[in-house]
Write an enzyme that holds these catalytic residues in place. Structure first.
Site, PDB file in Angstrom:
ATOM      1  N   THR A  67      -8.228  19.665  39.831  1.00  0.00           N
ATOM      2  CA  THR A  67      -8.313  19.908  38.819  1.00  0.00           C
ATOM      3  C   THR A  67      -9.267  18.985  38.304  1.00  0.00           C
ATOM      4  OG1 THR A  67      -6.941  17.831  38.327  1.00  0.00           O
ATOM      5  CG2 THR A  67      -5.986  20.212  38.277  1.00  0.00           C
ATOM      6  N   LYS A  70     -10.312  10.983  50.059  1.00  0.00           N
ATOM      7  CA  LYS A  70     -11.024  11.581  49.365  1.00  0.00           C
ATOM      8  C   LYS A  70     -13.019  11.355  49.772  1.00  0.00           C
ATOM      9  CE  LYS A  70      -7.759  12.193  44.660  1.00  0.00           C
ATOM     10  NZ  LYS A  70      -8.554  13.438  44.380  1.00  0.00           N
ATOM     11  N   LYS A  89     -12.530  21.550  36.073  1.00  0.00           N
ATOM     12  CA  LYS A  89     -13.068  21.487  35.398  1.00  0.00           C
ATOM     13  C   LYS A  89     -14.985  21.091  35.026  1.00  0.00           C
ATOM     14  CE  LYS A  89     -10.225  17.943  34.873  1.00  0.00           C
ATOM     15  NZ  LYS A  89      -9.846  16.242  34.675  1.00  0.00           N
ATOM     16  N   HIS A 139       3.567  17.929  45.203  1.00  0.00           N
ATOM     17  CA  HIS A 139       2.086  17.587  43.996  1.00  0.00           C
ATOM     18  C   HIS A 139       1.009  17.156  46.032  1.00  0.00           C
ATOM     19  CE1 HIS A 139       1.294  17.882  40.598  1.00  0.00           C
ATOM     20  NE2 HIS A 139       2.695  18.334  39.958  1.00  0.00           N
ATOM     21  N   LYS A 150     -12.935  10.702  40.261  1.00  0.00           N
ATOM     22  CA  LYS A 150     -12.106  11.483  40.213  1.00  0.00           C
ATOM     23  C   LYS A 150     -11.048   9.805  41.283  1.00  0.00           C
ATOM     24  CE  LYS A 150     -13.057  13.678  43.995  1.00  0.00           C
ATOM     25  NZ  LYS A 150     -11.879  15.202  43.926  1.00  0.00           N
ATOM     26  N   ARG A 151     -10.007   8.585  41.778  1.00  0.00           N
ATOM     27  CA  ARG A 151      -9.290   8.510  41.856  1.00  0.00           C
ATOM     28  C   ARG A 151      -9.789   8.134  43.300  1.00  0.00           C
ATOM     29  NH1 ARG A 151      -5.205   5.748  39.341  1.00  0.00           N
ATOM     30  NH2 ARG A 151      -5.098   5.000  41.728  1.00  0.00           N
TER      31      ARG A 151
HETATM   32  C1  LIG Z   1      -9.740  15.301  35.968  1.00  0.00           C
HETATM   33  C2  LIG Z   1      -9.069  14.431  36.185  1.00  0.00           C
HETATM   34  C3  LIG Z   1      -8.550  13.922  37.399  1.00  0.00           C
HETATM   35  C4  LIG Z   1      -8.303  14.740  38.319  1.00  0.00           C
HETATM   36  O1  LIG Z   1      -9.704  14.892  39.071  1.00  0.00           O
HETATM   37  P1  LIG Z   1      -9.700  15.418  40.030  1.00  0.00           P
HETATM   38  O2  LIG Z   1     -11.126  15.723  41.135  1.00  0.00           O
HETATM   39  O3  LIG Z   1      -8.558  16.648  41.107  1.00  0.00           O
HETATM   40  O4  LIG Z   1      -9.097  14.201  41.846  1.00  0.00           O
HETATM   41  C5  LIG Z   1      -8.501  12.257  37.621  1.00  0.00           C
HETATM   42  N1  LIG Z   1      -8.700  11.742  36.561  1.00  0.00           N
HETATM   43  C6  LIG Z   1      -8.874  12.472  35.499  1.00  0.00           C
HETATM   44  C7  LIG Z   1      -8.994  10.873  34.158  1.00  0.00           C
HETATM   45  C8  LIG Z   1      -9.354  13.618  35.304  1.00  0.00           C
HETATM   46  O5  LIG Z   1      -9.769  14.217  33.881  1.00  0.00           O
END
Ligand SMILES: *Cc1c(COP(=O)(O)O)cnc(C)c1O
Length: 802
Positions: free
Chosen positions: A650, A548, A654, A354, A542-543
């Site tokens: 991901t 990032k 979404k 990952h 995101k985190r």
């Molecule tokens: C989808 C999701 C992530 C991943 O987000 P990225 O932008 O791909 O890092 C992290 N936390 C939550 C709660 C999510 O639903």
């Protein structure tokens, strides 16, 4: 399932009476919530039992998905949706004057994960189930999941997430299917009948107790299980200590054992080399493998055919101890010799990588590893010895290379190398990421076994992220192209014929506005800020991680601030910047960046000339259920990591399926998003992965990239205009003492990002053109479904026929 309203009412009443001794009419709201969950769980149990029976007769192959994290989110609405019973339950409850939405709101997220990796595991459980596969997830029942975040004066504060109080309704404890896990101790070696027998003595036993959570799928006969292990002391009280009056000591040992499953480590894409963490990993791996093998031997009376009936998947290196533990069990407990055991191990295990970031590649000090897991250590050394022998034939004399590839070297056990040595398939999670794996970090392995390596681009459980989170959009899509897309996400392409269709574009805009209004309402509640639903909703959720580059986003906002200050009539399209992100508790730079975002939010808000043009909102406590509120309202999806670092992402998928247009670098799955929608329907900027590499090779000094506009912004970090002076952030960007400044090249990409943001503002003004982009994004998001991804795993990795 086919139930009538009266039957549902009966189920609710009976359950409520059995558990709480009252009818649903007299139940408190908490009781009503729990009753509803229990009824849904019973329906799933009934389905599960039929499914398991069918499967047993078929003797098909099944998957065990091992992951230290499953970011499940909430289950109630998802389960009702999947069972096709949302509306019948809604009306049954309504008759009792109970609003189902208020019961939904009582469910805490099961936050047994940090971010993308854990959410992926949950999306894959959903997809496996929806595809009718037998797939079991294994993880840990953390008593405290990912911490709750509060922002106090701009600083992140962490609070315990006591999710079990309301979340344990979904769990079934199966105490009598517990296993003993052995930590520490010593080894005794004996030769009997020409065979070496190793006995593990003086260890500390810990009992692993399983809790099952049912996983539903859409329109399927399947119900799967997520098995969560909890640590328990095998002895109850130390009675002698207790009789001596040493009450506390008598409990000490229990507490020591039980601490193993207390808490999820909150580090995302980062290792914590703590003793407790390796104990968690071993507890998960050992308990799961013991249970898999016991079940297998009961059914087939042999383990010889394990690889034909079972695929065990290692989600990142966290469960990499599967490699030595499976070897150990086969040899020590089932009497296999090394070669036969190793053959079974290698044909059963598969591994997904990952990340390529070195701070996330797990390594354990040999001393700690051997002290906690002496027998496992011995097996790892033997795996290493045999591998090095083999590598000496392939790369004779190339000591550096052999060392680089070894599971044990320089006083450390390296988990990725263990997986590479043992697993018969290894995959990355986007085309770009998988290419980087075989061309750089795993190159030497690739050169000897090219067929071992493959790619599966990540996917999402889009029925949750689109159909459930955004029913308004889902229903418009149904009206336009029918409901085939609910089974087959690629059917969304049917929307393309509505490109340029005024009516459809107007409907899309209306729905987006409704979702923006809903988010505005949430923000007003949570942050006490009023945002304008007609402004562009630009989100980065995101985190929080330097790679990032939330920092790039804030610096650009400061630049916009300057533009407006210079010219209050500047042509700026009103914008609402939404951030949500948790920082790992010990990650100081990440916490500083949150502080900076809050300071910029305050600066912007305190200035009458600016606040009508831009707004900055940091929404606290990012989690799945919050993502479900933010994502449908998003118009710009910020995916701005430095190229080469985001394995897939991901969140990008979404947001795309909800009609947000990506503003991003060519990193991770953004590359494939761009391939899908075409350059006209994405805002690209920044260096490509090879360009980033090239700049590193040449030597990067951010000071050469500072434009006059950026200089002005960087000065603001320390001038005091933001209240706090952000010296650490400024230094990390500019102080180039060993060529290490700005490790994520925020400065090198700034100008290109600024221009892209300018394009966003301009293009948004042509609403129909922008909505067309949005429509193309929805239409082309189908390929990023977890159903597609899991089918690829089944075909290319697990060797399972669907
Ligand atoms: C989808 C999701 C992530 C991943 O987000 P990225 O932008 O791909 O890092 C992290 N936390 C939550 C709660 C999510 O639903």
């Amino acid at each position: 399932m086919n139930y009538k309203k009266d039957e549902v009412t009966n189920l609710l009443n009976t359950k409520c009476m059995n558990v709480f001794g009252c009818s649903i009419d007299d139940a408190t709201e908490k009781q009503a919530y729990k009753t509803l969950c229990y009824v849904v769980k019973d329906l799933l149990a009934e389905k599960r039992s039929k499914f398991a029976k069918q499967y047993k007769e078929k003797e098909g192959k099944q998957v065990y998905y091992m992951s230290m994290e499953f970011l499940v989110g909430t289950s109630l609405r998802n389960n009702l949706y999947n069972l096709g019973m949302e509306s019948v339950f809604k009306s049954a409850l309504k008759q009792k004057k109970i609003d189902i939405n208020s019961l939904y709101a009582m469910e805490p997220d099961a936050g047994l994960g940090n971010g993308g990796l854990g959410r992926l595991a949950s999306c894959y459980m959903d997809a496996m189930t929806s595809l009718g596969m037998m797939g079991t997830g294994f993880s840990i029942r953390y008593e405290f999941g990912i911490f709750k975040q509060k922002i106090v004066d701009g600083w992140q504060m962490e609070f315990p997430d006591n999710w079990l109080e309301m979340g344990d309704v979904w769990l079934n404890r199966r105490e009598d299917e517990s296993f003993i896990i052995k930590f520490g101790g010593t080894l005794k070696e004996e030769w009997t009948d020409g065979k070496l027998k190793v006995t593990h003595e003086n260890y500390q036993p810990v009992m692993a107790v399983p809790y099952d959570m049912y996983i539903s799928g859409y329109d399927t006969d399947a119900v799967n299980k997520l098995v969560l292990w909890s640590a328990k002391s095998p002895n109850n009280l130390d009675m002698t200590a207790f009789s001596r009056g040493e009450y506390v000591r008598s409990l000490e040992e229990n507490t020591m054992a039980e601490v193993i499953s207390k808490i999820l480590y909150p580090a995302d894409d980062h290792i914590e080399g703590k003793r407790l963490r390796i104990k968690q990993q071993y507890l998960l791996v050992s308990a799961s493998l013991q249970s898999i093998l016991l079940k297998h031997i009961k059914k087939y009376k042999t383990l010889d055919n394990l690889p034909d009936k079972v695929a065990i998947h290692i989600n990142d290196t966290h469960p990499a101890l599967c490699v030595p533990e499976l070897t150990r069990i086969l040899i020590d407990e089932y009497g296999y010799d090394w070669d036969k055991a190793w053959d079974i191990v290698t044909r059963t295990l598969t591994y997904t990588n990952h990340t390529v970031m070195s701070e996330a590649l797990e390594r354990w000090p040999e001393s700690l590893f051997s002290a906690e897991l002496p027998r496992i250590y011995q097996i790892v050394l033997e795996i290493n010895r045999r591998l090095v022998q083999k590598l000496n034939e392939v790369y004779p004399g190339d000591i550096a290379k052999i060392e680089y590839m070894s599971p044990v070297a320089h006083g450390e056990v390296r988990m990725a190398n263990l997986c590479l040595a043992a697993c018969h398939k290894v995959n990355g999670v986007s085309k770009l990421h998988s290419d980087i794996l075989i061309n750089s970090i795993f190159k030497d392995y690739y050169n000897i076994e090219p067929d071992k390596f493959t790619n599966v681009t990540n996917g999402i459980a889009y029925r949750r992220w689109l159909c459930q989170s955004n029913p308004e959009l889902a229903s418009l899509i149904k009206n336009l192209i029918g409901d085939k897309f609910v089974h087959d996400a690629t059917a969304l392409e049917g929307l393309l014929k509505y490109k340029g269709d005024k009516n459809v574009l107007e409907s899309l805009q209306k729905i987006k506005l409704v979702k923006k209004q809903a988010l505005a309402k949430y923000i007003s509640h949570a942050n006490g800020i009023n945002v304008d639903p007609s402004s562009i909703f630009d989100v980065q959720i995101k985190r929080l991680h330097e790679y990032k580059r939330q920092l790039l986003n804030v610096l650009q906002i400061l630049h916009m601030y300057n533009v407006i200050k210079d010219n209050p009539n500047a042509d700026i399209t009103p914008r609402t910047f939404v951030f949500a992100a948790k920082a790992s508790a010990g990650y100081m730079m990440a916490k500083q960046i949150i502080r900076l975002i809050s300071a910029v939010a305050d600066l912007v808000d305190s200035d009458a000339a600016v606040r009508d043009k831009i707004k900055v909102v940091f929404i606290e406590d990012y989690k799945v259920s919050l993502a479900e509120i933010i994502i449908p309202a998003a118009e710009i999806s910020e995916q701005i990591s430095i190229a080469g670092k985001e394995a897939s992402g991901t969140g990008n998928m979404k947001l795309m399926i909800n009609g947000a247009v990506t503003l991003g670098t060519l990193d991770g799955a953004n590359v494939e998003i761009c391939e899908q929608v075409g350059k006209d329907n994405i805002f690209l900027f920044g260096m490509t992965a090879p360009e980033v590499e090239e700049l590193w090779r040449k030597g990067y000094n951010p000071n050469f990239f500072v434009t006059p506009e950026l200089k002005r912004v960087l000065d603001m970090l320390t001038s005091g205009i933001l209240g706090t002076r952000f010296e650490d952030i400024s230094k990390s960007l500019l102080t180039n003492s060993f060529g290490t400044a700005d490790a994520y090249m925020t400065i090198a990409d700034f100008e290109s990002y600024r221009q892209a943001q300018e394009r966003v503002g301009k293009e948004y003004l042509n609403r129909d053109k922008f909505t067309d982009m949005s429509l193309v994004n929805i239409a082309k998001a189908g390929i990023f479904s977890a159903d597609r991804a899991v089918k690829e795993y089944a075909d290319n990795i697990w060797n399972i026929k669907l």
